[in-house]
Scaffold this active site. Structure first.
Site, PDB file in Angstrom:
ATOM      1  N   CYS A   1     -12.817   2.810  -9.448  1.00 46.90           N
ATOM      2  CA  CYS A   1     -12.545   3.933  -9.656  1.00 46.90           C
ATOM      3  C   CYS A   1     -13.018   4.181 -11.020  1.00 46.90           C
ATOM      4  CB  CYS A   1     -11.180   4.325  -9.275  1.00 46.90           C
ATOM      5  SG  CYS A   1     -10.783   4.502  -7.527  1.00 46.90           S
TER       6      CYS A   1
HETATM    7  C1  COA Z   1      -0.030   5.070  -1.788  1.00 45.64           C
HETATM    8  C2  COA Z   1       1.366   6.134  -2.270  1.00 45.64           C
HETATM    9  C3  COA Z   1       0.730   7.576  -1.837  1.00 45.64           C
HETATM   10  C4  COA Z   1       2.369   5.531  -1.440  1.00 45.64           C
HETATM   11  O1  COA Z   1       3.341   6.430  -1.762  1.00 45.64           O
HETATM   12  P1  COA Z   1       4.907   5.495  -1.961  1.00 45.64           P
HETATM   13  O2  COA Z   1       5.714   6.573  -2.487  1.00 45.64           O
HETATM   14  O3  COA Z   1       4.849   4.736  -2.927  1.00 45.64           O
HETATM   15  O4  COA Z   1       5.036   5.205  -0.608  1.00 45.64           O
HETATM   16  P2  COA Z   1       5.647   3.525  -0.163  1.00 45.64           P
HETATM   17  O5  COA Z   1       4.371   2.835   0.225  1.00 45.64           O
HETATM   18  O6  COA Z   1       6.659   3.081  -1.189  1.00 45.64           O
HETATM   19  O7  COA Z   1       6.293   3.959   1.243  1.00 45.64           O
HETATM   20  C5  COA Z   1       7.595   4.860   1.345  1.00 45.64           C
HETATM   21  C6  COA Z   1       7.993   5.117   2.867  1.00 45.64           C
HETATM   22  O8  COA Z   1       7.043   5.883   3.428  1.00 45.64           O
HETATM   23  C7  COA Z   1       6.612   5.306   4.389  1.00 45.64           C
HETATM   24  N1  COA Z   1       5.194   5.360   4.805  1.00 45.64           N
HETATM   25  C8  COA Z   1       4.319   4.903   4.302  1.00 45.64           C
HETATM   26  N2  COA Z   1       2.993   5.590   4.664  1.00 45.64           N
HETATM   27  C9  COA Z   1       3.567   6.551   5.550  1.00 45.64           C
HETATM   28  C10 COA Z   1       2.813   7.455   6.396  1.00 45.64           C
HETATM   29  N3  COA Z   1       1.513   7.500   6.289  1.00 45.64           N
HETATM   30  N4  COA Z   1       3.472   8.369   7.053  1.00 45.64           N
HETATM   31  C11 COA Z   1       5.046   8.453   6.897  1.00 45.64           C
HETATM   32  N5  COA Z   1       5.504   7.265   6.284  1.00 45.64           N
HETATM   33  C12 COA Z   1       4.938   6.367   5.538  1.00 45.64           C
HETATM   34  C13 COA Z   1       6.846   3.714   4.187  1.00 45.64           C
HETATM   35  O9  COA Z   1       7.015   2.768   5.360  1.00 45.64           O
HETATM   36  C14 COA Z   1       8.134   3.783   3.447  1.00 45.64           C
HETATM   37  O10 COA Z   1       9.182   3.723   4.181  1.00 45.64           O
HETATM   38  P3  COA Z   1      10.450   2.790   3.936  1.00 45.64           P
HETATM   39  O11 COA Z   1      11.018   3.443   2.747  1.00 45.64           O
HETATM   40  O12 COA Z   1      11.329   3.039   5.200  1.00 45.64           O
HETATM   41  O13 COA Z   1      10.268   1.546   3.647  1.00 45.64           O
HETATM   42  C15 COA Z   1       1.526   5.800  -3.577  1.00 45.64           C
HETATM   43  O14 COA Z   1       1.995   4.555  -3.910  1.00 45.64           O
HETATM   44  C16 COA Z   1       0.355   5.860  -4.690  1.00 45.64           C
HETATM   45  O15 COA Z   1      -0.479   6.895  -4.691  1.00 45.64           O
HETATM   46  N6  COA Z   1       0.122   4.683  -5.280  1.00 45.64           N
HETATM   47  C17 COA Z   1      -1.000   4.669  -6.237  1.00 45.64           C
HETATM   48  C18 COA Z   1      -2.289   4.581  -5.379  1.00 45.64           C
HETATM   49  C19 COA Z   1      -3.417   4.448  -6.253  1.00 45.64           C
HETATM   50  O16 COA Z   1      -3.747   5.443  -7.141  1.00 45.64           O
HETATM   51  N7  COA Z   1      -4.259   3.670  -6.084  1.00 45.64           N
HETATM   52  C20 COA Z   1      -5.178   3.758  -6.721  1.00 45.64           C
HETATM   53  C21 COA Z   1      -6.751   3.675  -6.084  1.00 45.64           C
HETATM   54  S1  COA Z   1      -8.032   4.005  -7.122  1.00 45.64           S
END
Ligand code: COA
Length: 376
Positions: free
Chosen positions: A158
């Site tokens: 990225c």
């Molecule tokens: C990916 C991202 C959006 C996920 O958000 P988050 O708040 O960290 O979410 P989590 O993965 O911790 O999941 C939180 C909860 O939502 C649930 N969940 C995950 N995906 C889901 C979806 N698509 N729909 C519904 N629920 C979902 C999980 O199971 C978890 O449930 P639990 O609390 O019961 O265990 C976030 O972590 C993020 O953007 N991180 C940085 C990513 C990034 O910038 N990457 C760089 C790429 S260049």
């Protein structure tokens, strides 16, 4: 003294023809989940398989800020039997898809800079993924545009845009190039696992281009002075793809297994990358004796709304306004290296001569790159 030898004279953007809303994406994903759970009901009941959970558009919106994403092909992605984009294979004598979208962005940037392909003497394609290893996509674009000099591909995930920018600026400063075209052409939909609930919503496709010129060659009043660039990397496995040319040779490795697509520990990435990016920007500005309060605009990598809000808050010591740190990820999602350049492309017209901005991309590696730009 700030370095004023290099000018970023113009940007270009190619937006693919199709858009997928969160609702459409979730509907397709949930069809897949219901079918999987029904087909595996016995194994799930016996505990030998885990049932899959459904996705939710509300979660995606709240967790990421993404409402929709543009893609090059939509039907295959949304078909629960396929769940990947489907492209017609082109012959070796045709322009490749990757070069085609890069050229669409490049033509826009060249026209804005008042240049033709033949004015360019270095073409850099800097992306997360390349359609093929060789011949380089950049050399294909160089030929199609009638550019001279030399061309090569590079990848820093990225962060490829800012790493490309520093590489190009260094080439201009050293005299090995005078005018560089940098293309960030991202076909992220092809590396996304649409069957994985944690990440199926993250990416979109787009291509951007920027023209960098030696300042005595650039048309007056166009674009930005590149005052300074700074890059940083530190190894992490938290964002990874194991796709590569050794896949078919590794004993016991399935070349089609899910680890050949994008995988990440999203929460860890969030926690580790936000402080690293805000410190990087703060140090970069301080090294140039520029106060963050004097920055009119932050064109940040576009992965997650909360990430960008946190980074700009840490740099400024207060919440940034939408004008100061514009978001484009609501419509484009994460377009990898193209994201910060899309923000720059769409949010620069109001800036006045002398206004300062910070372009910053970050991602896998980990990698962070920033450029301090001054409106000409
Ligand atoms: C990916 C991202 C959006 C996920 O958000 P988050 O708040 O960290 O979410 P989590 O993965 O911790 O999941 C939180 C909860 O939502 C649930 N969940 C995950 N995906 C889901 C979806 N698509 N729909 C519904 N629920 C979902 C999980 O199971 C978890 O449930 P639990 O609390 O019961 O265990 C976030 O972590 C993020 O953007 N991180 C940085 C990513 C990034 O910038 N990457 C760089 C790429 S260049």
């Amino acid at each position: 003294m700030p370095d004023r030898h290099v000018v970023l004279s113009a940007t270009g953007l190619y937006t693919p023809p199709f858009s997928i809303s969160n609702d459409e994406l979730v509907d397709s994903f949930n069809q897949y989940v219901r079918r999987y759970n029904a087909e595996n009901a016995e194994s799930i009941a016996s505990g030998s398989l885990k049932a899959l959970s459904e996705s939710s558009a509300d979660f995606i919106d709240k967790a990421s800020g993404i409402h929709s994403r543009f893609v090059l092909e939509k039907d295959g992605i949304l078909n629960p039997d396929i769940m990947r984009p489907q492209f017609v294979k082109r012959s070796d004598d045709e322009l490749s898809l990757h070069a085609e979208i890069g050229i669409a962005a490049a033509n826009q940037a060249l026209a804005k800079a008042g240049l033709h392909g033949s004015d360019i003497d270095m073409v850099l394609v800097a992306n997360s993924n390349m359609q093929r290893p060789y011949p380089s996509i950049s050399v294909e674009i160089q030929a199609a545009l009638g550019a001279g000099g030399f061309a090569f591909d590079m990848s820093v995930a990225c962060s490829s845009a800012t790493f490309g920018l520093q590489t190009a600026a260094d080439a201009i400063k050293s005299g090995s190039a005078t005018r560089v075209l940098i293309v960030n052409a991202e076909m992220c939909s092809a590396q996304l696992n649409y069957r994985e609930r944690d990440s199926h919503f993250i990416f979109g496709d787009a291509a951007t281009a920027i023209v960098l010129e030696r300042n005595d060659l650039a048309a007056a009043g166009l674009g930005f002075n590149v005052l300074s660039t700074q890059l940083w990397t530190q190894f992490s496995n938290n964002i990874r793809s194991n796709f590569g040319f050794l896949n078919r040779c590794e004993i016991g490795n399935d070349p089609l297994s899910a680890d050949k697509l994008f995988i990440q520990q999203g929460r860890k990435v969030f926690k580790e990358v936000c402080p690293a990016v805000s410190e990087h920007i703060t140090h970069h500005l301080s090294a140039q004796n520029i106060s963050p309060q004097n920055i009119k605009r932050f064109w940040l990598h576009q992965a997650n709304r909360a990430m960008n809000e946190l980074i700009s808050r840490r740099v400024l010591g207060r919440d940034a306004t939408e004008e100061e740190a514009p978001l484009i990820l609501d419509r484009y999602a994460n377009t990898s290296s193209a994201g910060s350049i899309i923000a720059l492309h769409l949010h620069q017209a109001d800036l006045q001569n002398g206004d300062l901005g910070v372009l910053c991309s970050f991602g896998a590696g980990y990698s962070i790159g920033s450029a301090i730009l001054e409106k000409r």
